[in-house]
Motif scaffolding. Structure first.
Motif, PDB file in Angstrom:
ATOM      1  N   THR A  14      -2.166  16.481  -0.908  1.00 27.44           N
ATOM      2  CA  THR A  14      -1.720  15.076  -0.689  1.00 27.44           C
ATOM      3  C   THR A  14      -2.625  14.029  -0.740  1.00 27.44           C
ATOM      4  O   THR A  14      -2.492  12.912  -0.731  1.00 27.44           O
ATOM      5  N   TYR A  15      -3.915  14.593  -0.440  1.00 26.51           N
ATOM      6  CA  TYR A  15      -5.080  13.484  -0.371  1.00 26.51           C
ATOM      7  C   TYR A  15      -5.298  12.475  -1.381  1.00 26.51           C
ATOM      8  O   TYR A  15      -5.966  11.594  -1.277  1.00 26.51           O
ATOM      9  N   GLN A  16      -5.161  13.080  -2.699  1.00 27.36           N
ATOM     10  CA  GLN A  16      -5.652  11.983  -3.706  1.00 27.36           C
ATOM     11  C   GLN A  16      -4.770  10.933  -3.893  1.00 27.36           C
ATOM     12  O   GLN A  16      -5.138  10.023  -4.580  1.00 27.36           O
ATOM     13  N   ARG A  17      -3.652  10.625  -3.317  1.00 29.60           N
ATOM     14  CA  ARG A  17      -2.769   9.742  -3.526  1.00 29.60           C
ATOM     15  C   ARG A  17      -2.638   9.272  -2.214  1.00 29.60           C
ATOM     16  O   ARG A  17      -1.596   8.350  -1.939  1.00 29.60           O
ATOM     17  N   LEU A  18      -3.486   9.174  -1.201  1.00 30.71           N
ATOM     18  CA  LEU A  18      -3.314   8.607  -0.185  1.00 30.71           C
ATOM     19  C   LEU A  18      -3.097   6.913  -0.178  1.00 30.71           C
ATOM     20  O   LEU A  18      -2.534   6.300   0.490  1.00 30.71           O
ATOM     21  N   LEU A  19      -4.112   6.504  -0.925  1.00 27.25           N
ATOM     22  CA  LEU A  19      -4.046   4.764  -1.301  1.00 27.25           C
ATOM     23  C   LEU A  19      -2.562   4.370  -1.937  1.00 27.25           C
ATOM     24  O   LEU A  19      -2.035   3.513  -1.518  1.00 27.25           O
ATOM     25  N   PRO A  20      -2.380   5.278  -3.050  1.00 27.49           N
ATOM     26  CA  PRO A  20      -1.113   4.592  -3.524  1.00 27.49           C
ATOM     27  C   PRO A  20       0.310   5.191  -2.595  1.00 27.49           C
ATOM     28  O   PRO A  20       1.139   3.967  -2.742  1.00 27.49           O
ATOM     29  N   LEU A  21       0.076   5.960  -1.809  1.00 24.50           N
ATOM     30  CA  LEU A  21       1.161   6.107  -0.763  1.00 24.50           C
ATOM     31  C   LEU A  21       1.082   5.047   0.194  1.00 24.50           C
ATOM     32  O   LEU A  21       2.060   4.470   0.622  1.00 24.50           O
ATOM     33  N   ALA A  22      -0.158   4.427   0.651  1.00 18.61           N
ATOM     34  CA  ALA A  22      -0.213   3.493   1.595  1.00 18.61           C
ATOM     35  C   ALA A  22       0.363   2.205   0.950  1.00 18.61           C
ATOM     36  O   ALA A  22       1.218   1.492   1.735  1.00 18.61           O
ATOM     37  N   GLU A  23       0.044   1.904  -0.329  1.00 17.56           N
ATOM     38  CA  GLU A  23       0.787   0.845  -0.918  1.00 17.56           C
ATOM     39  C   GLU A  23       2.183   0.922  -1.157  1.00 17.56           C
ATOM     40  O   GLU A  23       3.130  -0.003  -0.999  1.00 17.56           O
ATOM     41  N   PHE A  24       2.631   2.106  -1.265  1.00 12.92           N
ATOM     42  CA  PHE A  24       4.208   2.401  -1.354  1.00 12.92           C
ATOM     43  C   PHE A  24       4.708   2.139   0.087  1.00 12.92           C
ATOM     44  O   PHE A  24       5.809   1.756  -0.136  1.00 12.92           O
ATOM     45  N   ILE A  25       4.228   2.432   0.904  1.00  6.85           N
ATOM     46  CA  ILE A  25       4.551   2.231   2.457  1.00  6.85           C
ATOM     47  C   ILE A  25       4.806   0.938   2.598  1.00  6.85           C
ATOM     48  O   ILE A  25       5.815   0.307   3.174  1.00  6.85           O
ATOM     49  N   TYR A  26       3.721   0.181   2.231  1.00  2.00           N
ATOM     50  CA  TYR A  26       3.880  -1.492   2.635  1.00  2.00           C
ATOM     51  C   TYR A  26       4.964  -1.955   1.773  1.00  2.00           C
ATOM     52  O   TYR A  26       5.624  -2.866   2.156  1.00  2.00           O
ATOM     53  N   ARG A  27       5.107  -1.681   0.526  1.00  2.00           N
ATOM     54  CA  ARG A  27       6.017  -2.224  -0.333  1.00  2.00           C
ATOM     55  C   ARG A  27       7.540  -1.589  -0.106  1.00  2.00           C
ATOM     56  O   ARG A  27       8.576  -2.351  -0.066  1.00  2.00           O
ATOM     57  N   ASN A  28       7.675  -0.373   0.470  1.00  2.00           N
ATOM     58  CA  ASN A  28       9.021   0.021   0.702  1.00  2.00           C
ATOM     59  C   ASN A  28       9.337   0.341   1.943  1.00  2.00           C
ATOM     60  O   ASN A  28      10.465   0.496   2.441  1.00  2.00           O
ATOM     61  N   CYS A  29       8.505   0.376   2.900  1.00  3.48           N
ATOM     62  CA  CYS A  29       8.799   0.523   4.321  1.00  3.48           C
ATOM     63  C   CYS A  29       7.968  -0.432   5.356  1.00  3.48           C
ATOM     64  O   CYS A  29       7.304   0.310   6.187  1.00  3.48           O
ATOM     65  N   PRO A  30       7.927  -1.598   5.067  1.00  3.66           N
ATOM     66  CA  PRO A  30       7.151  -2.578   5.819  1.00  3.66           C
ATOM     67  C   PRO A  30       7.808  -2.772   7.359  1.00  3.66           C
ATOM     68  O   PRO A  30       6.899  -3.263   8.112  1.00  3.66           O
ATOM     69  N   PHE A  31       8.697  -2.031   7.624  1.00  2.00           N
ATOM     70  CA  PHE A  31       9.296  -2.093   9.179  1.00  2.00           C
ATOM     71  C   PHE A  31       8.856  -0.892   9.765  1.00  2.00           C
ATOM     72  O   PHE A  31       9.171  -0.824  10.956  1.00  2.00           O
ATOM     73  N   ALA A  32       7.832  -0.148   9.336  1.00  2.00           N
ATOM     74  CA  ALA A  32       7.249   1.047   9.903  1.00  2.00           C
ATOM     75  C   ALA A  32       6.480   0.472  10.865  1.00  2.00           C
ATOM     76  O   ALA A  32       5.817  -0.555  10.849  1.00  2.00           O
TER      77      ALA A  32
END
Length: 172
Positions: free
Chosen positions: A96-114
């Protein structure tokens, strides 16, 4: 139903106690389950739900369940729809480590309610013990990816923490 009764009892008997429940979040795919949990109205309840990747195939592989990513994402949105506090938990390992930044960006775009995102070092328990060679990566080897994800989430205003890492190996 038993879990919801337990949460209601905690609300009644321990009204100032925070309740943090770890779940894969998949049952909240069913809107009625999310609505029933929200109906308890526990003011200090947070659900910790893992999200391992911004790519469904990777998330499904990590949890070893086809369709888990889609169920988790719908569950997250159903919970948010009803105002349940959500912590997204990202366990960092070799897969999972290689896509931490894309995952962070995904969370911001798709789960800003977190309400919180926790980037977690690998714990040597459960299935990790038997799969250590496939999962273990030295935290020094993903320091840049971890730092980039944390800085990104902090800059976009998402509450972020790093768990299960030694401070001496993290950049200031």
């Amino acid at each position: 139903e038993g879990l919801f009764r337990l949460i209601a009892a905690c609300k009644e008997r321990l009204p100032v106690t925070r309740l943090h429940i770890l779940t894969n979040g998949r049952l909240f795919y069913y809107r009625t389950v999310a609505a029933d949990l929200a109906a308890v109205r526990h003011p200090k309840l947070t659900l910790g739900i893992p999200l391992y990747s911004d790519r469904s195939a990777v998330h499904d592989y990590v949890v070893q369940a086809e369709g888990a990513f889609d169920q988790t994402m719908v569950g997250l949105h159903n919970l948010a729809r009803y105002g349940v506090a959500i912590e997204i938990r990202i366990v960092v390992h070799k897969g999972t480590y290689q896509r931490l930044l894309p995952l962070a960006e995904f969370i911001y775009r798709n789960c800003p309610f977190a309400s919180h995102v926790a980037l977690m070092g690998l714990e040597l328990m459960g299935y990790t013990k038997t799969n250590l060679t496939q999962l273990w990566i030295d935290p020094l080897d993903y320091e840049k990816e971890l730092e980039a994800a944390v800085i990104y989430l902090a800059r976009v205003g998402i509450n972020v923490s790093i768990y299960n890492h030694q401070l001496c190996i993290l950049p200031r």
